[in-house]
Motif scaffolding. Structure first.
Motif: not given
Length: 249
Positions: A173-196
């Protein structure tokens, strides 16, 4: 957020782990009240519970508190990446690759566990990515923790038992396959700091975050709550995603 790639040479069934029920989260404070500050409490030994209803209703039940210190956080606090928590004989990275991609091929002799190639329609960027397993190519598709583990640690997970954290760190439920560089840029952000970047996916994304946090008894900060509520205001009928394990292969 970096993702470790682990390959399994073979698969074997593991015994089913039965854990006790998880306590329901407390209701969020009324509008205009001050969020409850974080305070340490005893370790919670419990399994996650299913979360019924829609995303907005589930969000309203999440506790709103301040962020706890990051002190003591290590990736290893959530177990080895990627543990086979659903006991289907395949590690979670390969389970998620197989679930989220199309046209997959598998390493011979692994009972369709180790994904060699596939095509990902990335939900975060909208790009179509051709995945090939190998050094220098596997990183193109990474497995994102929708609720980042560092964020979870600061919002209740440090009080969970080790078994519950392992389950959280490897829960499909907590895992998604995604674009690698985008995952790196997200870091540990929550919804207040990062959205797709794909705005049409944001409702599904925050709904998944809400369900994960409700399932494991985690909380949100006021800024995070407001950001999620703002997204869900544009999709008032948004449902929570199905919470099911990957079928045995």
């Amino acid at each position: 957020m970096a993702t470790t790639v682990v390959s399994l040479a073979g698969c074997s069934a593991l015994p089913t782990l039965t854990l006790p029920a998880f306590p329901a989260p407390a209701a969020a404070p009324a509008a205009g009240t001050t969020p409850t500050p974080w305070r340490p409490s005893p370790t919670v030994t419990a399994a996650p519970t299913a979360v019924p209803g829609g995303a907005a209703a589930a969000l309203a039940k999440l506790p709103v508190k301040g962020r706890a210190p990051r002190t003591g956080y290590m990736r290893e606090q959530f177990g080895a990446a990627w543990a086979d928590v659903d006991h289907n004989g395949c590690d979670q990275r390969n389970d998620v690759l197989a679930r989220d991609m199309t046209n997959e091929t598998f390493k011979p002799g692994t009972r369709n566990c180790v994904v060699l190639t596939g095509t990902l329609k990335d939900p975060y960027t909208g790009r179509t990515i051709a995945f090939t397993r190998g050094q220098g190519t596997s990183e193109a598709v990474q497995i994102d923790h929708v609720v980042a583990l560092s964020d979870a640690w600061q919002k209740g997970a440090q009080m969970l038992s080790a078994d519950s954290r392992v389950r959280l760190g490897n829960d499909p439920l907590n895992l998604l396959a995604v674009d690698g560089p985008t995952n790196q840029s997200k870091g540990d952000g929550d919804a207040a700091t990062w959205l797709p970047g794909v705005k049409s996916y944001r409702c599904s994304y925050v709904a998944r975050q809400v369900e994960v946090k409700a399932k494991y008894g985690l909380w949100v900060t006021q800024a995070e709550h407001d950001a999620i509520a703002g997204v869900l205001a544009g999709c008032p009928g948004q449902k929570l995603p199905p919470d099911s394990t990957v079928a045995a292969r």
